[in-house]
Design a protein around this motif. Structure first.
Motif, PDB file in Angstrom:
ATOM      1  N   ILE A 101      74.793  45.382  45.376  1.00  0.00           N
ATOM      2  CA  ILE A 101      75.436  46.697  45.313  1.00  0.00           C
ATOM      3  C   ILE A 101      76.932  46.481  45.094  1.00  0.00           C
ATOM      4  O   ILE A 101      77.592  45.833  45.918  1.00  0.00           O
ATOM      5  N   GLY A 102      77.462  46.993  43.992  1.00  0.00           N
ATOM      6  CA  GLY A 102      78.870  46.765  43.724  1.00  0.00           C
ATOM      7  C   GLY A 102      79.475  47.780  42.781  1.00  0.00           C
ATOM      8  O   GLY A 102      78.770  48.582  42.160  1.00  0.00           O
ATOM      9  N   ASP A 103      80.801  47.705  42.653  1.00  0.00           N
ATOM     10  CA  ASP A 103      81.538  48.692  41.867  1.00  0.00           C
ATOM     11  C   ASP A 103      82.094  48.139  40.566  1.00  0.00           C
ATOM     12  O   ASP A 103      82.719  48.883  39.802  1.00  0.00           O
ATOM     13  N   THR A 104      81.900  46.833  40.302  1.00  0.00           N
ATOM     14  CA  THR A 104      82.453  46.249  39.083  1.00  0.00           C
ATOM     15  C   THR A 104      81.366  45.577  38.248  1.00  0.00           C
ATOM     16  O   THR A 104      80.296  45.227  38.756  1.00  0.00           O
ATOM     17  N   SER A 144      70.333  45.448  40.612  1.00  0.00           N
ATOM     18  CA  SER A 144      71.675  45.830  41.048  1.00  0.00           C
ATOM     19  C   SER A 144      71.843  47.340  40.998  1.00  0.00           C
ATOM     20  O   SER A 144      71.240  48.027  40.165  1.00  0.00           O
ATOM     21  N   ILE A 145      72.669  47.821  41.910  1.00  0.00           N
ATOM     22  CA  ILE A 145      73.041  49.236  41.948  1.00  0.00           C
ATOM     23  C   ILE A 145      74.557  49.318  41.846  1.00  0.00           C
ATOM     24  O   ILE A 145      75.280  48.668  42.615  1.00  0.00           O
ATOM     25  N   GLY A 146      75.044  50.102  40.899  1.00  0.00           N
ATOM     26  CA  GLY A 146      76.477  50.316  40.777  1.00  0.00           C
ATOM     27  C   GLY A 146      76.907  51.527  41.587  1.00  0.00           C
ATOM     28  O   GLY A 146      76.141  52.488  41.732  1.00  0.00           O
ATOM     29  N   VAL A 147      78.117  51.473  42.129  1.00  0.00           N
ATOM     30  CA  VAL A 147      78.675  52.632  42.826  1.00  0.00           C
ATOM     31  C   VAL A 147      79.858  53.158  42.020  1.00  0.00           C
ATOM     32  O   VAL A 147      80.675  52.386  41.513  1.00  0.00           O
ATOM     33  N   ALA A 148      79.928  54.471  41.902  1.00  0.00           N
ATOM     34  CA  ALA A 148      80.900  55.102  41.003  1.00  0.00           C
ATOM     35  C   ALA A 148      82.249  55.361  41.657  1.00  0.00           C
ATOM     36  O   ALA A 148      83.144  55.890  41.001  1.00  0.00           O
ATOM     37  N   ASP A 200      79.138  44.200  47.702  1.00  0.00           N
ATOM     38  CA  ASP A 200      80.505  43.818  47.428  1.00  0.00           C
ATOM     39  C   ASP A 200      81.368  44.452  48.523  1.00  0.00           C
ATOM     40  O   ASP A 200      80.927  45.371  49.220  1.00  0.00           O
ATOM     41  N   CYS A 201      82.599  43.959  48.690  1.00  0.00           N
ATOM     42  CA  CYS A 201      83.471  44.516  49.724  1.00  0.00           C
ATOM     43  C   CYS A 201      84.512  45.467  49.131  1.00  0.00           C
ATOM     44  O   CYS A 201      84.411  46.689  49.283  1.00  0.00           O
TER      45      CYS A 201
END
Length: 225
Positions: free
Chosen positions: A170-173, A187-191, A12-13
């Motif tokens: 890879i994203g934050d939402t 998927s990998i979430g970023v905090a 994600d951007c």
């Protein structure tokens, strides 16, 4: 003949690669003010980052119909463009992101982007950091169906020839995580982005990382599975 399969990491951007919240909130406030709406809080705006713009606007202004949300979307785009032209768009890379890209590139991973931005917006953001050519596929909301629909992931895998088994989002939402789930990829979430760790895990993230180093380790570990 390759001894190992091609692997693809799709990022994600906004909220994952770059911190664009201030520019997004400012442009949304400008669009809402132009149309005489009450301004949504910054937190409320952050909650819808990543959705197709017209969908995000309808969440912020539930009484707006689809046709008018598209009009407001155009106002938002014009406001964002004017802000960029005036040098007011601030989209710094999150700490360690370039090192993540270097590590994955060295390990032979292909990399792509899937974002709610337009192609014009994504190109401007990546060029700002000299990153455009680091990503071999650029999926945006104006050429594919928006998150959480899996269209962007399907197009990214088709363009690169990488199987879902060897692809990670890879994203934050939660929209990123749900898109990955709908496409059948990990998927990998970023905090460090716009949704909470527990929300990302509840949406189906394989894991959630807190630092760029942890992100590199998590992606590379997937190559061992």
């Amino acid at each position: 003949m390759r001894d190992t399969p091609l692997r693809l990491a799709v990022f994600d951007c906004d909220g994952t690669l770059v911190d664009s919240q201030h520019s997004i909130v400012a442009s949304m406030h400008a669009a809402f003010a132009h149309h005489g709406f009450d301004l949504p809080s910054a937190e409320t705006v952050r909650r819808v980052v990543g959705l197709p713009l017209d969908v995000a606007i309808r969440r912020l202004a539930p009484d707006v119909d689809e046709a008018f949300s598209l009009e407001v979307s155009e106002t938002y785009k014009a406001s964002f463009f004017q802000l960029r032209q005036a040098g007011g768009v601030v989209e710094p890379l999150f700490d360690g992101i370039e090192a993540v890209l270097d590590s994955l590139d060295k390990a032979g991973w292909l990399m792509g982007v899937a974002t709610g931005k337009s192609q014009r917006g994504l190109v401007a953001t990546l060029n700002q950091h000299n990153l455009l050519r680091r990503f071999v596929t650029h999926q945006t909301a104006d050429i594919a169906q928006g998150k959480p629909h899996p269209d962007m992931m399907f197009k990214a895998m088709t363009e690169t020839g990488v199987l879902a088994l060897h692809t990670v989002m890879i994203g934050d939402t939660t929209f990123d995580i749900e898109m990955a789930k709908n496409a059948g990829v990990q998927s990998i979430g970023v905090a460090w982005g716009y949704h909470e760790r527990t929300e990302l895990l509840d949406a189906g993230a394989t894991c959630v990382v807190s630092t760029a180093d942890e992100l590199t380790e998590a992606v590379l570990a997937m190559a061992q599975d």
